[in-house]
Every structure is written in C-alpha cells, then in structure tokens.
Design a protein around this motif. Sequence first.
Motif, PDB file in Angstrom:
ATOM      1  N   MET A 152       0.803  -1.014  -0.218  1.00 27.86           N
ATOM      2  CA  MET A 152      -0.081  -0.070   0.112  1.00 27.86           C
ATOM      3  C   MET A 152       0.860   1.264  -0.046  1.00 27.86           C
ATOM      4  O   MET A 152       2.011   1.263   0.680  1.00 27.86           O
ATOM      5  CB  MET A 152      -0.966  -0.023   1.208  1.00 27.86           C
ATOM      6  N   THR A 153       0.521   2.335  -0.988  1.00 28.03           N
ATOM      7  CA  THR A 153       1.287   3.543  -0.839  1.00 28.03           C
ATOM      8  C   THR A 153       0.864   4.400   0.195  1.00 28.03           C
ATOM      9  O   THR A 153      -0.252   4.479   0.878  1.00 28.03           O
ATOM     10  CB  THR A 153       0.966   4.186  -2.222  1.00 28.03           C
ATOM     11  N   ASP A 154       1.789   5.326   0.630  1.00 25.13           N
ATOM     12  CA  ASP A 154       1.479   6.253   1.611  1.00 25.13           C
ATOM     13  C   ASP A 154       0.482   7.096   0.847  1.00 25.13           C
ATOM     14  O   ASP A 154       0.605   7.620  -0.172  1.00 25.13           O
ATOM     15  CB  ASP A 154       2.696   7.077   2.065  1.00 25.13           C
ATOM     16  N   PRO A 155      -0.419   7.843   1.931  1.00 22.62           N
ATOM     17  CA  PRO A 155      -1.269   8.889   1.291  1.00 22.62           C
ATOM     18  C   PRO A 155      -0.772  10.035   0.868  1.00 22.62           C
ATOM     19  O   PRO A 155       0.414  10.518   1.498  1.00 22.62           O
ATOM     20  CB  PRO A 155      -2.247   8.967   2.530  1.00 22.62           C
ATOM     21  N   ARG A 156      -0.992  10.568  -0.224  1.00 23.23           N
ATOM     22  CA  ARG A 156      -0.507  11.879  -0.548  1.00 23.23           C
ATOM     23  C   ARG A 156      -1.209  13.023   0.037  1.00 23.23           C
ATOM     24  O   ARG A 156      -2.509  13.033   0.150  1.00 23.23           O
ATOM     25  CB  ARG A 156      -0.931  11.875  -2.029  1.00 23.23           C
ATOM     26  N   LEU A 157      -0.397  13.810   0.582  1.00 22.70           N
ATOM     27  CA  LEU A 157      -1.100  15.111   1.256  1.00 22.70           C
ATOM     28  C   LEU A 157      -1.532  15.885   0.601  1.00 22.70           C
ATOM     29  O   LEU A 157      -1.257  16.313  -0.778  1.00 22.70           O
ATOM     30  CB  LEU A 157      -0.137  15.672   2.427  1.00 22.70           C
ATOM     31  N   PRO A 158      -2.865  16.631   0.590  1.00 20.76           N
ATOM     32  CA  PRO A 158      -3.546  17.718   0.207  1.00 20.76           C
ATOM     33  C   PRO A 158      -2.392  18.877  -0.342  1.00 20.76           C
ATOM     34  O   PRO A 158      -1.685  19.456   0.569  1.00 20.76           O
ATOM     35  CB  PRO A 158      -4.601  18.105   0.287  1.00 20.76           C
ATOM     36  N   LYS A 159      -2.204  19.420  -1.524  1.00 24.39           N
ATOM     37  CA  LYS A 159      -1.322  20.558  -1.867  1.00 24.39           C
ATOM     38  C   LYS A 159      -2.138  21.842  -1.717  1.00 24.39           C
ATOM     39  O   LYS A 159      -1.446  22.820  -1.253  1.00 24.39           O
ATOM     40  CB  LYS A 159      -1.040  20.237  -3.406  1.00 24.39           C
ATOM     41  N   TYR A 160      -3.668  21.712  -1.617  1.00 20.28           N
ATOM     42  CA  TYR A 160      -4.226  22.862  -1.687  1.00 20.28           C
ATOM     43  C   TYR A 160      -5.247  22.964  -0.252  1.00 20.28           C
ATOM     44  O   TYR A 160      -5.387  21.723   0.273  1.00 20.28           O
ATOM     45  CB  TYR A 160      -5.122  23.093  -2.875  1.00 20.28           C
ATOM     46  N   GLN A 161      -5.829  24.054   0.014  1.00 19.04           N
ATOM     47  CA  GLN A 161      -6.668  23.865   1.431  1.00 19.04           C
ATOM     48  C   GLN A 161      -7.745  24.526   1.038  1.00 19.04           C
ATOM     49  O   GLN A 161      -8.059  25.335   0.013  1.00 19.04           O
ATOM     50  CB  GLN A 161      -5.883  24.870   2.242  1.00 19.04           C
ATOM     51  N   TRP A 162      -8.797  24.414   1.812  1.00 22.19           N
ATOM     52  CA  TRP A 162     -10.306  24.852   2.020  1.00 22.19           C
ATOM     53  C   TRP A 162     -10.180  26.458   1.840  1.00 22.19           C
ATOM     54  O   TRP A 162      -9.038  27.007   2.443  1.00 22.19           O
ATOM     55  CB  TRP A 162     -11.075  24.524   3.372  1.00 22.19           C
ATOM     56  N   GLY A 163     -11.136  27.096   0.901  1.00 24.27           N
ATOM     57  CA  GLY A 163     -10.957  28.553   0.735  1.00 24.27           C
ATOM     58  C   GLY A 163     -10.060  29.077  -0.102  1.00 24.27           C
ATOM     59  O   GLY A 163     -10.252  30.276  -0.624  1.00 24.27           O
ATOM     60  N   GLN A 164      -9.198  28.344  -0.736  1.00 24.41           N
ATOM     61  CA  GLN A 164      -8.258  28.889  -1.830  1.00 24.41           C
ATOM     62  C   GLN A 164      -9.120  29.052  -3.167  1.00 24.41           C
ATOM     63  O   GLN A 164     -10.201  28.195  -3.599  1.00 24.41           O
ATOM     64  CB  GLN A 164      -7.181  27.844  -2.024  1.00 24.41           C
ATOM     65  N   ARG A 165      -8.703  30.044  -3.670  1.00 21.16           N
ATOM     66  CA  ARG A 165      -9.337  30.296  -5.165  1.00 21.16           C
ATOM     67  C   ARG A 165      -8.506  29.819  -6.157  1.00 21.16           C
ATOM     68  O   ARG A 165      -7.144  29.764  -5.889  1.00 21.16           O
ATOM     69  CB  ARG A 165      -9.353  31.950  -5.585  1.00 21.16           C
ATOM     70  N   VAL A 166      -9.083  28.860  -7.073  1.00 18.48           N
ATOM     71  CA  VAL A 166      -8.448  28.112  -8.109  1.00 18.48           C
ATOM     72  C   VAL A 166      -8.828  28.404  -9.531  1.00 18.48           C
ATOM     73  O   VAL A 166      -9.942  28.914  -9.680  1.00 18.48           O
ATOM     74  CB  VAL A 166      -8.314  26.708  -7.645  1.00 18.48           C
ATOM     75  N   LYS A 167      -8.024  27.844 -10.444  1.00 18.58           N
ATOM     76  CA  LYS A 167      -8.490  28.092 -11.826  1.00 18.58           C
ATOM     77  C   LYS A 167      -8.324  26.471 -12.278  1.00 18.58           C
ATOM     78  O   LYS A 167      -7.478  25.683 -12.112  1.00 18.58           O
ATOM     79  CB  LYS A 167      -7.415  28.739 -12.657  1.00 18.58           C
ATOM     80  N   ALA A 168      -9.426  26.132 -13.150  1.00 16.35           N
ATOM     81  CA  ALA A 168      -9.473  25.029 -13.797  1.00 16.35           C
ATOM     82  C   ALA A 168      -8.444  24.875 -14.681  1.00 16.35           C
ATOM     83  O   ALA A 168      -8.327  25.794 -15.690  1.00 16.35           O
ATOM     84  CB  ALA A 168     -11.052  24.667 -14.640  1.00 16.35           C
ATOM     85  N   ALA A 169      -7.466  23.942 -14.642  1.00 14.13           N
ATOM     86  CA  ALA A 169      -6.498  23.830 -15.708  1.00 14.13           C
ATOM     87  C   ALA A 169      -6.822  23.104 -17.000  1.00 14.13           C
ATOM     88  O   ALA A 169      -6.156  23.126 -17.962  1.00 14.13           O
ATOM     89  CB  ALA A 169      -5.338  22.810 -14.982  1.00 14.13           C
ATOM     90  N   VAL A 170      -7.950  22.188 -16.936  1.00 14.50           N
ATOM     91  CA  VAL A 170      -8.370  21.669 -18.101  1.00 14.50           C
ATOM     92  C   VAL A 170      -9.690  21.643 -18.283  1.00 14.50           C
ATOM     93  O   VAL A 170     -10.386  22.129 -17.162  1.00 14.50           O
ATOM     94  CB  VAL A 170      -7.829  20.217 -17.874  1.00 14.50           C
ATOM     95  N   ASP A 171     -10.326  21.403 -19.131  1.00 13.73           N
ATOM     96  CA  ASP A 171     -11.840  21.401 -19.312  1.00 13.73           C
ATOM     97  C   ASP A 171     -12.565  19.990 -18.618  1.00 13.73           C
ATOM     98  O   ASP A 171     -11.825  18.913 -18.329  1.00 13.73           O
ATOM     99  CB  ASP A 171     -12.525  21.002 -20.738  1.00 13.73           C
TER     100      ASP A 171
END
Length: 79
Positions: A1-20
């Motif tokens: 089993m692989t170690d869980p990947r920690l989230p890079k972003y957090q609640w409340g951050q504004r983001v942009k869709a990188a793809v459709d």
Amino acid sequence: MTDPRLPKYQWGQRVKAAVDLINDGSFPDAPANGLLIGAGAIGEIVQVGRHTLANVPIYLVEYGERLVVGCLEEEITVL
C-alpha cells in the motif's frame, strides 16, 4: 500500500480549472461526457477529501453559485 498523498491546496483557496472538466456521469442533470467547466474558469475550494481507493486528495470546487465539482489536483491550479 502506498502512503497517502497530502493535499497541496486548502479549503477556501481560489483556483483555476487547468483543463476542461467533463461530466463523468456524476451530474445526472447534465449530458454524460458534456462540458461542465471550461479550462480557465475560476472557483473556490469548499472541501478537501480523499479518494479512498486511489489514496489521493479530492477537492470540491465551487464554480459560480450552483455548481460544485470534484477535482483532482492535476485538474486545478491555485491563483
């Protein structure tokens, strides 16, 4: 089993869709394989979760007032 990947972003951050973002069938009121959000759309992370089978972070991103889409980290970029 692989170690869980920690989230890079957090609640409340504004983001942009990188793809459709395409309907994978999880939006029954929209056509399957139809466009939900175009690349470049601006949203805000409203919840951070985890895909239990893939063990990767999943971000619920609110685009506008009525559309919340589950996104993988690769599908969004922070503003």
